[in-house]
Design a protein around this motif. Structure first.
Motif, PDB file in Angstrom:
ATOM      1  N   THR A  97      48.585  46.971  34.189  1.00  0.00           N
ATOM      2  CA  THR A  97      48.098  47.861  35.132  1.00  0.00           C
ATOM      3  C   THR A  97      49.448  48.663  35.571  1.00  0.00           C
ATOM      4  OG1 THR A  97      46.734  46.153  35.897  1.00  0.00           O
ATOM      5  CG2 THR A  97      47.146  47.755  37.494  1.00  0.00           C
ATOM      6  N   ASN A  98      48.888  50.006  35.783  1.00  0.00           N
ATOM      7  CA  ASN A  98      50.257  50.808  35.936  1.00  0.00           C
ATOM      8  C   ASN A  98      50.473  51.073  37.544  1.00  0.00           C
ATOM      9  OD1 ASN A  98      51.257  51.153  33.516  1.00  0.00           O
ATOM     10  ND2 ASN A  98      49.500  53.057  33.050  1.00  0.00           N
ATOM     11  N   ASN A  99      49.368  50.470  38.072  1.00  0.00           N
ATOM     12  CA  ASN A  99      49.290  50.547  39.715  1.00  0.00           C
ATOM     13  C   ASN A  99      50.280  49.775  40.399  1.00  0.00           C
ATOM     14  OD1 ASN A  99      48.693  50.832  42.400  1.00  0.00           O
ATOM     15  ND2 ASN A  99      46.448  50.888  42.439  1.00  0.00           N
ATOM     16  N   SER A 100      51.237  50.360  41.241  1.00  0.00           N
ATOM     17  CA  SER A 100      52.335  49.380  41.868  1.00  0.00           C
ATOM     18  C   SER A 100      51.609  48.639  43.087  1.00  0.00           C
ATOM     19  CB  SER A 100      53.222  50.290  42.418  1.00  0.00           C
ATOM     20  OG  SER A 100      52.751  51.317  43.339  1.00  0.00           O
ATOM     21  N   SER A 101      50.380  48.885  43.334  1.00  0.00           N
ATOM     22  CA  SER A 101      49.885  47.871  44.407  1.00  0.00           C
ATOM     23  C   SER A 101      49.146  46.586  43.854  1.00  0.00           C
ATOM     24  CB  SER A 101      48.693  48.570  45.057  1.00  0.00           C
ATOM     25  OG  SER A 101      47.631  48.995  44.034  1.00  0.00           O
ATOM     26  N   VAL A 102      49.415  46.262  42.453  1.00  0.00           N
ATOM     27  CA  VAL A 102      48.862  45.099  41.825  1.00  0.00           C
ATOM     28  C   VAL A 102      49.639  44.051  42.223  1.00  0.00           C
ATOM     29  CG1 VAL A 102      50.324  45.303  39.685  1.00  0.00           C
ATOM     30  CG2 VAL A 102      48.023  43.990  39.768  1.00  0.00           C
ATOM     31  N   ILE A 103      51.029  44.182  42.520  1.00  0.00           N
ATOM     32  CA  ILE A 103      51.890  42.888  42.594  1.00  0.00           C
ATOM     33  C   ILE A 103      51.759  42.422  43.903  1.00  0.00           C
ATOM     34  CG2 ILE A 103      54.361  42.181  43.125  1.00  0.00           C
ATOM     35  CD1 ILE A 103      54.989  44.054  40.741  1.00  0.00           C
ATOM     36  N   PRO A 104      51.515  43.341  45.342  1.00  0.00           N
ATOM     37  CA  PRO A 104      51.346  42.778  46.386  1.00  0.00           C
ATOM     38  C   PRO A 104      49.903  42.417  46.370  1.00  0.00           C
ATOM     39  CG  PRO A 104      52.235  44.973  46.659  1.00  0.00           C
ATOM     40  CD  PRO A 104      52.047  44.575  45.131  1.00  0.00           C
ATOM     41  N   MET A 105      48.894  42.761  45.830  1.00  0.00           N
ATOM     42  CA  MET A 105      47.427  42.168  45.615  1.00  0.00           C
ATOM     43  C   MET A 105      47.478  40.767  44.977  1.00  0.00           C
ATOM     44  SD  MET A 105      44.012  43.748  43.687  1.00  0.00           S
ATOM     45  CE  MET A 105      44.278  45.154  44.550  1.00  0.00           C
ATOM     46  N   ILE A 106      48.407  40.636  43.795  1.00  0.00           N
ATOM     47  CA  ILE A 106      48.708  39.059  43.315  1.00  0.00           C
ATOM     48  C   ILE A 106      49.042  38.136  44.147  1.00  0.00           C
ATOM     49  CG2 ILE A 106      49.653  37.923  41.614  1.00  0.00           C
ATOM     50  CD1 ILE A 106      49.403  40.241  39.750  1.00  0.00           C
ATOM     51  N   GLU A 107      50.191  38.720  44.966  1.00  0.00           N
ATOM     52  CA  GLU A 107      50.793  38.079  46.183  1.00  0.00           C
ATOM     53  C   GLU A 107      49.885  37.656  47.203  1.00  0.00           C
ATOM     54  OE1 GLU A 107      54.830  38.316  48.726  1.00  0.00           O
ATOM     55  OE2 GLU A 107      54.016  40.045  48.261  1.00  0.00           O
ATOM     56  N   MET A 108      49.089  38.328  47.731  1.00  0.00           N
ATOM     57  CA  MET A 108      47.939  38.034  48.617  1.00  0.00           C
ATOM     58  C   MET A 108      46.968  36.915  48.238  1.00  0.00           C
ATOM     59  SD  MET A 108      45.727  40.449  50.789  1.00  0.00           S
ATOM     60  CE  MET A 108      44.876  41.205  49.389  1.00  0.00           C
ATOM     61  N   MET A 109      46.696  37.267  46.871  1.00  0.00           N
ATOM     62  CA  MET A 109      45.454  36.492  46.428  1.00  0.00           C
ATOM     63  C   MET A 109      46.219  35.031  46.229  1.00  0.00           C
ATOM     64  SD  MET A 109      43.643  38.892  43.503  1.00  0.00           S
ATOM     65  CE  MET A 109      43.055  37.535  43.050  1.00  0.00           C
ATOM     66  N   ALA A 110      47.255  34.917  45.684  1.00  0.00           N
ATOM     67  CA  ALA A 110      48.081  33.629  45.637  1.00  0.00           C
ATOM     68  C   ALA A 110      48.094  32.774  46.890  1.00  0.00           C
ATOM     69  CB  ALA A 110      49.151  33.887  44.904  1.00  0.00           C
ATOM     70  N   GLY A 111      48.414  33.783  48.068  1.00  0.00           N
ATOM     71  CA  GLY A 111      48.480  33.074  49.355  1.00  0.00           C
ATOM     72  C   GLY A 111      47.048  32.503  49.761  1.00  0.00           C
ATOM     73  N   PHE A 112      46.209  33.214  49.449  1.00  0.00           N
ATOM     74  CA  PHE A 112      44.842  32.798  50.044  1.00  0.00           C
ATOM     75  C   PHE A 112      44.575  31.607  49.217  1.00  0.00           C
ATOM     76  CE2 PHE A 112      43.625  37.341  51.292  1.00  0.00           C
ATOM     77  CZ  PHE A 112      43.987  37.035  52.368  1.00  0.00           C
ATOM     78  N   SER A 113      44.884  31.474  47.809  1.00  0.00           N
ATOM     79  CA  SER A 113      44.564  30.326  46.932  1.00  0.00           C
ATOM     80  C   SER A 113      45.315  29.261  47.046  1.00  0.00           C
ATOM     81  CB  SER A 113      44.251  30.922  45.358  1.00  0.00           C
ATOM     82  OG  SER A 113      43.597  31.994  45.300  1.00  0.00           O
ATOM     83  N   GLN A 114      46.492  29.338  47.861  1.00  0.00           N
ATOM     84  CA  GLN A 114      47.489  28.372  48.285  1.00  0.00           C
ATOM     85  C   GLN A 114      48.149  28.095  46.970  1.00  0.00           C
ATOM     86  OE1 GLN A 114      45.861  24.962  50.211  1.00  0.00           O
ATOM     87  NE2 GLN A 114      45.769  26.278  52.124  1.00  0.00           N
ATOM     88  N   ILE A 115      48.727  29.093  45.822  1.00  0.00           N
ATOM     89  CA  ILE A 115      49.060  28.972  44.766  1.00  0.00           C
ATOM     90  C   ILE A 115      50.547  29.444  45.016  1.00  0.00           C
ATOM     91  CG2 ILE A 115      49.490  29.813  42.400  1.00  0.00           C
ATOM     92  CD1 ILE A 115      46.276  30.231  42.376  1.00  0.00           C
ATOM     93  N   LYS A 116      51.542  28.578  44.905  1.00  0.00           N
ATOM     94  CA  LYS A 116      53.038  29.083  44.891  1.00  0.00           C
ATOM     95  C   LYS A 116      53.356  29.731  43.711  1.00  0.00           C
ATOM     96  CE  LYS A 116      54.147  25.260  48.066  1.00  0.00           C
ATOM     97  NZ  LYS A 116      54.327  26.131  49.175  1.00  0.00           N
ATOM     98  N   LEU A 117      53.973  31.063  43.914  1.00  0.00           N
ATOM     99  CA  LEU A 117      54.376  31.936  42.754  1.00  0.00           C
ATOM    100  C   LEU A 117      55.462  32.725  43.497  1.00  0.00           C
ATOM    101  CD1 LEU A 117      53.305  34.906  43.005  1.00  0.00           C
ATOM    102  CD2 LEU A 117      51.243  33.785  42.023  1.00  0.00           C
ATOM    103  N   TYR A 118      56.316  33.375  42.659  1.00  0.00           N
ATOM    104  CA  TYR A 118      57.111  34.352  42.722  1.00  0.00           C
ATOM    105  C   TYR A 118      57.323  35.140  41.555  1.00  0.00           C
ATOM    106  CZ  TYR A 118      60.925  31.335  40.948  1.00  0.00           C
ATOM    107  OH  TYR A 118      61.686  30.617  40.078  1.00  0.00           O
ATOM    108  N   ILE A 119      57.640  36.624  41.747  1.00  0.00           N
ATOM    109  CA  ILE A 119      57.514  37.631  40.742  1.00  0.00           C
ATOM    110  C   ILE A 119      59.023  38.332  40.791  1.00  0.00           C
ATOM    111  CG2 ILE A 119      56.733  39.565  39.815  1.00  0.00           C
ATOM    112  CD1 ILE A 119      54.027  38.575  41.144  1.00  0.00           C
ATOM    113  N   VAL A 120      59.663  38.442  39.712  1.00  0.00           N
ATOM    114  CA  VAL A 120      60.998  39.033  39.700  1.00  0.00           C
ATOM    115  C   VAL A 120      60.799  40.364  38.827  1.00  0.00           C
ATOM    116  CG1 VAL A 120      62.303  36.891  40.039  1.00  0.00           C
ATOM    117  CG2 VAL A 120      61.745  37.630  37.684  1.00  0.00           C
TER     118      VAL A 120
END
Length: 473
Positions: free
Chosen positions: A59-82
């Motif tokens: 995905t070339n859209n830069s908003s995909v990372i915040p979206m994944i971060e938000m979905m992980a928060g809702f799902s209580q999945i701990k992750l981080y992206i570098v």
């Protein structure tokens, strides 16, 4: 000492073997459970991190990372992206990993090479442990960064702790169960051995009536117990025979000595009425002296046989002539009892390689034995060639009980012990016969039937090829 007892040794060996088996089995079971739990968490982490890395890479859209971060928060999945420099650009529920923090270069380098990483992370603030799986984000433009998914392994550690506790309790229970089983088994196995040890000590002290209980003859312990019983029986039989021998020999020696002493005193005091009576006294003294000399000779022969010092003059001998001489010496005694000696020899018998004098002793002993135990009928002597030379001495006497047959060649042994005074003898004759026959390479065996008689058969295999006899008998 208690440590040297067989129960302790046997029990200790069984327990040691049990521990050698139990400990590795427990370790393997713990590893299996540990591997199972960790694999479950690992597969989940790898699946999520790979999925998120693929979405970002495609995905070339830069908003995909915040979206994944938000979905992980809702799902209580701990992750981080570098990003490609190792700087944290997204964080879902991990307070100690602040955005903008740079990760160590050695951790980012494997990701830049397209390799996944796995590590255990402990939160400094809470001390909780996490299993971390990192996947690289790579597309046509190259290496873009990485996605890390974390799962707590506190639950896994607790589950493994419960498994270890359960295994420990099971192991302790199994150990005590095995300890009880080992004690019972070792007592069961060692009890017969202890019983045999006590019995052997009693036998050594002379208590020959001691017997060991034989529970089974199909195993080594049962065979050993039976062997101890057989030994006690044989020793008891030898002791009884020896005692009887000493009683008999003292009686047999006392009788000729008494005769010699009495008639010698009568001659010394001139207590005879005529020269004929004097000659009778001298004959009695001579006969009793010969009888005494024969008994002493038998004892001397057995003593030399025991020491292996008996001398044999081996030569080619005509056994038929030897037998004729033995019969000639025995016929007078047989006629005194009203017995006939029948003699039958096969034509042209070969010579036998043996000691002629010793064979005379063998034949006379067999004939004397037959005459002693035969009250009526006859004594038959047969000699023929069959796999050597065979000699059979058969009587029509009282016979030998079947239970006594295995022992009649034992020294000191007497059949019909209650009637030994009536028949006389010392119980040495047949023992001497068997020893002399076997020393000359021959064999002897006996068959008998009560009240019908006995048959002693000798075989001498060493014969000459030339035939020596031509006349019939």
């Amino acid at each position: 000492m208690i440590g040297s007892r067989i129960v302790v040794k046997l029990g200790g060996t069984i327990i040691l073997l049990f521990l050698i088996v139990l400990l590795p089995v427990g370790f393997v079971i713990e590893r299996i459970f540990s591997g199972f739990y960790y694999n479950e968490v690992r597969e989940q982490n790898v699946g999520l991190s790979t999925q998120y890395a693929t979405i970002i890479a495609n995905t070339n859209n830069s908003s995909v990372i915040p979206m994944i971060e938000m979905m992980a928060g809702f799902s209580q999945i701990k992750l981080y992206i570098v990003d490609s420099r190792g700087r944290i650009i997204a964080n879902s529920g991990i307070p100690d990993l602040v955005k903008g923090t740079l990760l160590p270069t050695e951790e980012i380098f494997p990701l830049s090479q397209g390799k996944a990483i796995e590590k255990v992370y402990m939160e400094p603030s809470t001390g909780k442990r996490y299993l971390v799986s990192g996947q690289p984000i790579i597309n046509e433009q190259g290496f873009l960064g990485g996605v890390y998914v974390m799962s707590s392994i506190e639950g896994i550690d607790q589950s493994l702790q419960n498994v270890r506790a359960m295994l420990l309790l099971s192991g302790v229970g199994a150990f005590f169960l095995a300890l009880g089983f080992t004690y019972i088994l070792s007592k069961k196995l060692s009890h017969p051995l202890i019983q045999m040890e006590k019995a052997a000590r009693k036998i050594a002290k002379g208590d020959l009536d001691t017997r060991v209980t034989v529970r089974s003859t199909s195993d080594e312990i049962g065979s050993l117990a039976q062997a101890i019983n057989d030994l006690a029986f044989d020793l008891q039989r030898v002791r009884d025979s020896r005692r009887e021998f000493f009683a008999n020999i003292s009686h047999e020696l006392r009788t000729p000595i008494t005769y010699v002493e009495g008639y010698a005193k009568a001659l010394k005091d001139k207590m005879y009425q005529s020269e004929q009576e004097k000659e009778q006294y001298l004959d009695i003294i001579y006969e009793e002296s010969v009888r005494l000399s024969n008994m002493i000779g038998d004892l001397f022969d057995l003593s030399k046989m025991d020491e292996g010092k008996i001398s044999l003059q081996m030569e080619w001998v005509d056994l038929s002539e030897v037998m004729e001489g033995a019969i000639h010496k025995s016929v007078f005694r047989a006629r005194k009892k009203g017995l006939d000696i029948e003699y039958s020899v096969q034509d042209r018998l070969p010579l036998a390689y043996c000691d002629g004098n010793r064979m005379t002793q063998v034949f006379i002993n067999l004939l004397d034995n037959a005459i002693r135990y035969t009250e009526k009928g006859r004594i038959s002597v047969t000699m023929w060639q069959e796999d050597g030379i065979k000699i059979a001495v058969t009587d029509t006497g009282m016979g030998i009980p079947e239970a006594e047959l295995p022992y009649i060649f034992d020294r000191f042994y007497r059949v019909e012990k209650s009637r030994s005074r009536q028949y006389g003898g010392t119980g040495l004759g047949l023992a001497i016969v068997k020893n002399l026959v076997e020393l000359q390479g021959g064999t002897i065996f006996v068959t008998s039937e009560l009240e019908k008689g006995s048959r002693f058969e000798l075989t001498f295999p060493n014969v000459a090829e030339t035939e020596t006899r031509g006349e019939d008998r």
